[in-house]
Structure formats: C-alpha cells, structure tokens
Design an enzyme around this catalytic site. Sequence first.
Site: not given
Lengths: 743, 743
Positions: A383, A421
């Site tokens: 991620d 993000e």
Amino acid sequence: MLKQVLIGALCGSVVLTIGILIGHFGITKSGNSAPSWVKDVVKDVDEDLIQQFLSEVDNVKIQENLRELTKVPHMATTAGDEHTVQLMLKRWQDPDSGLDQAWREEYMVYLSFPDPNKPNKVSVVNPSGSVLHTAREKEKPYTSDQEDPEVVQPYAAYSPAGEPKGKLVYANQGKPSDYHHLNQTMDLRGTIAITRYGGAGRGAKAINAAPYGIIGVLVYTDPLDINDGLMSDVNETYPHSWYLPPSGVERGSFGSQFGDKLTPYLAAKGDTYRIPEESIPGLPPIPIQPIGFKDAYTLICELGGDAAPQDWQGGFNCTYNFGAPGFKPTSVFNDSDVKLDIFNHGKIVNSSNVMGVIRGSVEPDRYVIYGNHRDSWVHGAIDPSSGTSVMLEITRVLGGMVKRGKWRPRRSIIFGSWGAEEFGLIGSTEYAEEYLTKLSERTAAYINVDIAVFANATLRASGMPSVQNVIFKASKQVSAPGLDSTSVYENWIRYFNRTSPTHGLIPSVGYLTGAGSDYAAFVHYLGIASMDISYTYDRSKTNARIYPAYHTAYDTFHYASKFIDPGFVGHQAVARTAGNVLIRLADSLVLPLNCSDYAESLEEYLNTAVSLYQEQLQAKNISMEPLKRAVSSFGKAAEHLDQVIHSSDLANETPLKVRKINDQLMLVDRAFLNPLAFPDKYGYRHVIWAASSAGKPTFPGLADAFAKAESSGLSGDWDKVHYHLSVLSQAIDAAASILADVI
Amino acid sequence: MLKQVLIGALCGSVVLTIGILIGHFGITKSGNSAPSWVKDVVKDVDEDLIQQFLSEVDNVKIQENLRELTKVPHMATTAGDEHTVQLMLKRWQDPDSGLDQAWREEYMVYLSFPDPNKPNKVSVVNPSGSVLHTAREKEKPYTSDQEDPEVVQPYAAYSPAGEPKGKLVYANQGKPSDYHHLNQTMDLRGTIAITRYGGAGRGAKAINAAPYGIIGVLVYTDPLDINDGLMSDVNETYPHSWYLPPSGVERGSFGSQFGDKLTPYLAAKGDTYRIPEESIPGLPPIPIQPIGFKDAYTLICELGGDAAPQDWQGGFNCTYNFGAPGFKPTSVFNDSDVKLDIFNHGKIVNSSNVMGVIRGSVEPDRYVIYGNHRDSWVHGAIDPSSGTSVMLEITRVLGGMVKRGKWRPRRSIIFGSWGAEEFGLIGSTEYAEEYLTKLSERTAAYINVDIAVFANATLRASGMPSVQNVIFKASKQVSAPGLDSTSVYENWIRYFNRTSPTHGLIPSVGYLTGAGSDYAAFVHYLGIASMDISYTYDRSKTNARIYPAYHTAYDTFHYASKFIDPGFVGHQAVARTAGNVLIRLADSLVLPLNCSDYAESLEEYLNTAVSLYQEQLQAKNISMEPLKRAVSSFGKAAEHLDQVIHSSDLANETPLKVRKINDQLMLVDRAFLNPLAFPDKYGYRHVIWAASSAGKPTFPGLADAFAKAESSGLSGDWDKVHYHLSVLSQAIDAAASILADVI
C-alpha cells in the site's frame, strides 16, 4: 483481316483497360475523395495492439519498480516522498518509454505528524507515579527496513495532542453500541478505552467515546482479526509468514472527511482561504493512539471487572474483561492508570501529485484517467507501491508504443500519482476540486489501482455498474497467475459471483459506496464512472481483515515478494487487466460503458427499497411511485440506447453521431449528482453511491433517512424521507433523460 | 503505313482517353470516396438563408399574432392561459409552418390569488367605524378590454391575507433607509405605510417595514415615476397617450425567489416533496396591496405631520407629509385609520410550458433555446405577448423552411413558451430544475425575448459578454424601424454605447445580474450563455420607470398597436435580430461565442475591484493576487483559443476538432458555477453574474462580502471576504482551464 481485326480489338481493349486503370487509380478525384481524417475518426479498438500490450507487460519489471519505490519510507511530503516524485517524473519523461508530458502539481495541505523529538508514549503508571510498563515506541526490526530512521512512529494522524491518564476499560471495536453497552456497566468518565481495529472507522472510535466522558483511546489489531489467531514471532508471524508480528501497529488517518481538511471544496493553493483548525469537522475530540497487540495483550489480560460478552473476545489466551474500570486487584497493575502522552501536531506542507498524459489523437478532449497514490505510511510495498509498480509498467509499455509511433489513443489518457492519500485522499481530491468542471465535462472514466495485490488468489473489482462489462472483457483476455489455461475472468467467477437477470452467472462487481481510496472524489464529488481493481484473497484460507502488514513497518519489498506475490504474477495480471480496460476505454469507437447494467442495479436497489420501506411509507402517505417510474424510465431509455448502438453501422456514420452516443454514456452519471442530496456531507453528491450507515443494499440516502425517521418517529424526519425520495427520483429521471433520444 | 500508324495511334489515344474518362468518372472509388456526411458536418451558416429569413419576417403577421394572443386576459393557469397553450400548440404543430414536434409540460405550482367572491379592500375608516373612502376595486374601463370579467383585481401576489387597520404614514419607496428615516420621526408600531413603486423590490417594501412594527403596506405608481408627471385622464393619460390612467395599478409577484415556492431546486411534479407554506423564504410578512395613484392622491394629500424630504416628494400637487402618523387635523379623514382587507390565498395549480423543437441535423445533441413566458397579468399585450408574437413569427418562418425541406439547423433549436413567469419565473425555472444536467451538458445558448418592444426607439440587449458579438453581427443586417438606410446596430449605438479596449466604440450590452425574466435560471442556476433582447425607449423623451401600462388592465392590443409600436415595425426588427442571432447560434460551424469579450469584462471587473478593495484587503492580509492571476490566465487562454480558431482551416478539419472548440466555448460558463458561492441564495451559482446589493460594477459576491465586512468590522466577515475571493479566483481559474488547450 480477321486476325488484324482481332489484334486491333485486343490492342484496343488493352489500351482501354490501361486507360480505365489510369483514370481510376492514377488520378485523384477532386472534391470527392475522403479527407484523410475520415479513416481515423471511425477507427475502433485494435485487438492486435491489445495482444501486443498484454505480451509486453513484464512481471520482472514490476518487481524492479517495486524494489525501487520501496527503498526508503515515503510518507507524504517527506524526503522519501520526494524521491518517488522524482522517480515518477523520470520514468514518465523517459525519451523511449515515457508519456507525452509529465509534471508535478502542488497543494499546501494540512497533515498531522508525531514529534520525532518527543515520541508519543503509552504507559502504565501506578498511584505513586512509577511507570510499570511502557508500550513499544516503534516496531521490532526483523530486517534492516524496520531500522530505517525514517520509519515513522506508529500514531493516529489527526489525533489531538494531550496527556490523558485514567483507568483502562475494554470497549471492543469502539462502536456506538460498544460504548453504550460498557456505559451500562460502569461510569466511564475519566477512563481510557482500549479498542480493537474493525467495526468502526478509526476516528469514530474516539468520536464515539467522547460523549461518555472517556478521555483517551487506544487501538490495536487483535490477532483474531488479522492473524487468524496466530501470535508468536518465534515461528508464526512475519518473517515466518505474512502474519503481523506482535509489535506491528496499523497507522492511519483518523479524520473522517476526504480532501484537505482546511480547504473543503476548494483547491488547497497557497492563498486559498483556510478554515480555523478547530473548525475541522470529523476529527477525534480526544487523544487516540495505536499500539501493537503485544502491548495490548499486556494491558487487556490484566483488566479487572466482569468478562466482556462473547463477541467482544479476541485472540488472546485470556478473558477480555471490561475493566473495573482499571486492572484486576491481583494484577501488578492493580490501581494503576494508563497514561497517553500524545504530541501530534498539524502542519501545512507541500504535497505533490505527479501527472502524466498521452494526448488523444481523435478526441483529445475526452479523458480516461488512471490513478493511484504514491505516499505510504512506511515503505508501503503493498500500500500503495504495488499499484504504483503496476502503473509504471503500464505507462512503460504504452509510452513505448507511443514513442515508437505504433500507437496513439483515440482519447487522452491522464495518469495521476496522487499525494497524501493516507491523510484522507488529499491529492486526488484537491485535483478534483481544482479541475472540477473540466474533469466533469471531459472524463469518460476513472480507473483506480491502489493496492494492486492484497493476495494472489483472484481478481476483485468494484465500480459503477456501467464499467462491469469492460472489466469482464479485459479479464477474459488475461491468464490467471499460476493457472495457464484459465483466464482471470474464469478464476474470478469461482471466488465472487452472482446471477444477473440479464447475463446469468457472472463475477460480482462491488459498488464504490465508500471513500476507501482515491476514487472517492471521482465517484462522489464528480460523478465519473469509476472502478477499483486489485488481486485479493482466497477467503477460504484466511479471515484477516486485510493483509496483515497493512500500514505497518513490515509492508516491505521483502514481505511483498516473499508472502504476497512471489514472482509478481498477480501484479502482472492486474497490470494486464487494468491496462486492457484502459486501452479499451481510450480506443473504443463507442465507449464501453454499459447503461443497461446500470439499469439492472437500479432495479435491484428499487426492489430492495420497495420491500423494505413501501408499507411504512404508504402509511405515512409518502408514495414510492415516482421512484418506480424513474427506475422504469431509466431502464427503457438504457434499452433503447443499447438498441441504437447495436443497430447502427457506427463506423460509417458521422463521427458526431458516435460522439453523441458516447456523450450520453459518459455523462449519464452526472445527472445523479445533487449537492443537496446529503445535507450533512457535501462531498457526497452522487445519490446512488454514497456511504450509508443503515447498511441496506439500496439507495443510501433513502435508507439512512428512513432509518432515522423510523427511529425518531418525528414527522420532520418523515418529511426528510419524502424530500430525499423526490431528490432521488428526479435524479434518476434526469439520468434517464440523458440516455433517451437527445431531442 | 505512316498513316496507318498515325490512325492507329490516334485511335489508341482516343480509346485510352475514353478508358481514362470511364475509369475516373464512371467507377466509384471503393474505400476512398468521401462519405456523404463529410459535406454536412463542415457546413457553416448560410448567409442567403439568413437574408431569406429576414425578408420573410412579416410585421402584419406579428400584429395578428398579438391580436389573437390578447383577446382575453391570460393570467397563469386561467382559462385564458389554456387558450394560449392551445394556440401555441396549434401553431407549432401546423403541418406547413410548424416545428418538428411540440408538446406541453406540466408542473404543479404554488400561486397566489385574490378571492373573486371577496375582493381585497382598502378603506379609510373613522373612529366610529364609518367608511369615509374606499379605493377602486378594479381599473376604470376605457375600452371593452377593461370590462372583461376575467380581469383580475389588482393585488400583490404572495401577500398574506389579513385585515390590518392603523394610522397611515408615507414611506417613500419602502427602502430600508426610508423606514429607518421615518422611524426617527415617530413610532411606527401599528401603522400602515403607503409607498411608491421603485427603489426596492415589490415584496421588499413589506419585508423592510415589518421590523418597525408596521402592520400593512400600500403601494402605488407615482405619476412622477411613470407618467412624466401627467395625471389627468381627461386629456393626458391613456386612451389619449401611453401614460397610465389614475386608476391603473401595477400587479406583480411580491415573492423574492425564482421558481416554484414550495419545491425549491426540485421540479414541481405532483408527488414532489413540498415545504410547508409557512417556510417559504422571502415572502411579505404583512399584508400589502397595490392601488391606483388616484386613490393614493386621496390618501397622501391628506396626511399630517411634517413634510417629507424633497426626494420623497412625487408628482402630486400637494406636499407629501410623513403622516402624524395619520391624517391632518384639518382633513375629513382626521383621526381615521386606513384598513386593508386582504383575502389572497395560495393554491397549488397546474401550469404548462409549451415546448417545441426543430431537430438539429449534424449536432442534434447541441441545443439553442429560445424562450418567453406566455402568462400575463391581464391581457398582457406588451408583457409578454409582444415577445410571444415575435416568437410565433420566428417559428412560422423557420418552421416553414423546415417543412419545405429548405433548411434544417446544424444544432437543435428548442422553443419554450413558459408558464407562470409573473409569479416568479416559475415555468422556466421548473424546466431548468427538471432537466438541469441535460441542459447544462448540451445547451449552447439561451435567447430570451420577453417584452419585445417597450418602445420603438432602439434595440437594447443584455447578456454574457460572449454573446455580444453575435448580436452585433445580427443587428447590422437588420434595418432600423422607420429608418430605412440605418441598421438596427447603427441606430443602437447612438442610444447606448461604450468604448471597448478591443473594439472601440460599440453598443453597450448590459449584464444579466438579476432575475427580471426567464433567463434567470439559465444564467444563475445553469450557467448557460444567455441574452435578453428588446426594443426600448428614447430616454431623452421619457423618464417613465417602464412603459406606463405595465402589469395593468391597459396593457392591451389597442394600447400596443396605438402607442407602443404602430405598424409593428419594432416587433419586426426584434424578430429579425433575435431570429438572426438564433440561426447563427444554431448553424455556425464554430459557435459565435466570443471568449475574449468575456475576458474583457472580467478585466474591467477586476480593475474596479482592485481600485475599490485592494488597499483595505491588504491591511487585512487578504491578497488579491490569486484573483489577478486568474483573470490574467483567463485572458491568455481566451486569446490563445481565438488564435486557434482563426488560424485553423476548420472546414477541412475533423469535425471532432471543431466540436472540441465549440465545447470549450459552450461550456466555459459552467466553470463559473459554484453552489457554495452565495451561501444565502442557492439559486445563484454563477460567481460572476449574481445580483448584488452593494451596487458596484464588479464581482457581486466580493462586493457584497466586502460591504458587509466593512460595515460590521467583524473578523468573521473579513474571513468571508477571503473565502469568497478563493471561490471566485478558483472559478475563474477553472474557466481559464476550459479555454486552454485540452491536454
């Protein structure tokens, strides 16, 4: 004579034929020859090119991308983040395999960090002030990655600073019902609650706690939820398996709204007006801190009081008690408090998106956007760097084709490497806010590949129903990793499937109702047909909430290549599938967005709504007929448009007729937007796909409004149900009118 | 032999030539001849067709249209209104001169009416209860028109019912400053205020009054404001001239927001959720009633108290006193009250728009909309039937061309005959609300011709700056009425002109900042390039606020044909000009919307804003630089796009390149929309053209926010200035990015 005549005739014929040939082929017809652009504008997707693309996607290159991206931690706006900015720019500006153009776009965004000079602390303090236990400050190193000084201490971004001290209680997942239940057993004022991840959003665990007078919250990942119960790093957890070591801590943003917190609905430029920090909605009102399960074990197993209910029990080999509040009398911690020393602070910092484009040849003003974030919490191998590695491989192959003059897409392709993000989808949201109108007018679809590979068992996809078909088509052309004679599609349908009234058994594609990744602004704020694609788990093999190293210092290249996707064939399958979808969206003469599949989903939502709500609504004199009529209109209009598409010889029609149809398909989702649809969450404008707290598989605003009215019984709340029904019905009617004949 | 050779060669040449000719002309080239649509898609506007249109527009036909439209009163939703619905449908469905299609669209809208069985009353009542004077119930008849039983009693639509009684005071125009001034001279509680039209909105006269404890308001039209001072119907006013007779009363809507009052931002369908009547914002809180100036004279000239200031004095031959409150001691009305008996009531009724279309040949999914309302207060010869007569003549000529196969526009043309405009632009607003997304995505421009001819001196036009050029072009091709060798343009520039930095001396085109007619929803809610066109006064000849019969029972065919436009040549000039604009918008290869003219207006607004605000904003640490940069970006992008248009051979380009440019020109205005721009007025989303109370020729939201902050001095208000500056700058930046290269 006859011979001469015959020869003469023959010669004459030959000469005539030569003349005809010269006349036909040798002389250009003036005024009636096709302009050179005619061929281009009717060109459809080239299947050979897709095969070429698929064959060029290289798993080893993806692996090398990942290795380079994950050399150092690259949390948003750090030096490591800047390193990845430079890497993206270098790749996308490469003369042989880069894009037409690449650049960075910067926003001044509000992030939250711990203080490296004053680390956050969680300790057990006895009445005389002695510290009996202190939670680990950082994760235990197993490879050199964890020893990198740039590994950020585990913390809860946007938790306020503070030094609360109180008796510990166990509050399960920190849901409203959990605190409610706990509050019935004791006075929670002044306590510290320990909660496990899951069940409620991160920040919600603190937001839900504060009304009860709780002054601080701890959160950890229970081995039952993440490790299928396993706990020991001697032989069970990483580096022996993919499971989370006892000191592993999930970091995360504890804010609840997406986009920069100080500039809601505006791009966060230097001079943009900023709301005061204390006005930011949705932040934890009390300090909260994540810890590893080893420390959680130490605390929870010493708790006094009654045993918590069965479904509050986790994976530890002790009974999870509520806390008295506080520890057992028999514990060494008897009478001790838990103390949090949290030194997080907000900071306005410069975050970059890296943007790259391939200019469209025929319709440059139509965009297909492909994006993923670039920032991680630590090394972020899975991620988000699995997705970034995939994106870089897609751009290498496509960029190479463009640079070699082999290809230029019909529509423009925009690649976005979003910043920040992890702090609330900030880079993508600021981009959407800055270019809202332009993107809304021109974007055919958004493809999000964040975590490309959670696990290597099967494809998983979510999106607007209209994108289902192109994902199916693309996935049928890709071999499933490790299963040479099986396609990604055939493998997928084994894991996730449903029976569609139209298509029979098909893979089930999820809906993008939440805000889990950078698609959020595209779906909820802009109403652009979007999708999220990844490879994921075999659920028969694990119950892990998510891959266990998620947001920890163990999410490294070593972890990814050894435990998640050895050989990077899962990555390759995702690159091929998502890249294929991208090419089809960019090159197809008719946009591969299927409005009939949208109609099918609306009908399912309607059926659920009718069976759940109609009787009670009728009793309140609120009619569902307008909603039924709207869904029916949408279905008919979609069917009719499908017929127009299939019955037309579009390759021989005026390009403006094709464009008209494409605009209908592209813009239908915009009709679902209404800034008044969800009065409390302006960022959500799409009446069909918003997040819902009612948890029903139907129209979210209706479900939530109904649940509220049913629970309060107030006539004003029933009015809100009626109001939302009008908003919803009119939005669906408006969408139907986009699909219907234009005049 | 030589001869034979020569003959052979000659024959061979002939045969070869024949062959070449056959080959070149006789055989169609497969795969390389131009498809039949190539010619169509590059076709530009046809000047011969425009001349044909201009020559066919017939003033006598317009006159006959008006005669038929005004036979009976046609207030919204009455039988007379239905008569006009049928007329429009009949004309637009005519097989020889109708449109491709015409139909009605219905909305259930909330209107306000007096009670025909219990007429509103205004009387003077003495302390013993005797009625000393009663105002006329209806206007005095001079022709049979005024005797039609369907003439609605003068009333204030949306005034509440009620029977207030109190001492009379004179409050000038009912502005906040007027009541403030009056309140300093006396206690206004329990009084009735009489006000004259002008200076403040109709409903505002009551809204402004209520906070002072005033319980009822009268409003009348002062002869000074409407009749250039004249008063006598013996020889001065209608039927002797265009001036208002003493009993004439201006009716009107006294609500302040546009669109149906019970269904804000939703289409008013049968099942739509409706807010409670008591929640409607912006309605008069106390009864208000309009009366004729004859009755006003009777009341005002009897008022006691001090003389009102000079600028409060009107055209009566008496001193306008404040009122003591109440009448002079020497008056027969001494000690008497004024009593209002108001029986207005709200009603949800079915109102129709009549819609008609001419389908576009090449770009049917691009709309040019031409509209006017159909409903009047009484016979409405000027308002709105002058516009409707013009619209019917335009549709007759264009429809005939279509029916005869002579023409089909490139883009689709939609004609809207709106219902219930007089009650707050309801029909057009409901239409905009129902089809918001579709219209926003597809509409190139909206042309509004409401009152076509206020007077026959000169053209007047308002609109987005981008439409200025096409109006200029069209008006240059039309002869000014009564001035054969002068064009409408040449005549216009004599009356209204300005010096543009780019164009030099040109007619000055106004801005559509308010909500005076049906363009409001198109401008403010949808952000569509719009314009409003009419013929109007020679201001050197009259100071009348508006043509004197406005909203009275004297606005009849007789009045229009005798006093406003004898011979209907003004109507004809408007039909020719607006129709020419319409054809150009529908047929031009490149949309005639000039973005550089938009840039020029933004620069003017900016210069004004900088000179008015910069110094004080700097002192508050609020920078105007982002606004300056944005306006500059817009200017550069507009200039660049103009260059692209002028340097391209667009007739030989792919039609998708032309479409791309047209979409930029068409959609640039959408970027100026932000539903958060004006928090108090959601119907206004266009950051450049909203109504402003600050009255400065600059960005309205900035002007209003600045005025508020300057007056309150609160830091929260300065924050709002900063916030609005960010909204504004980002909207202009976004618009610039629409005009800039698409990728």
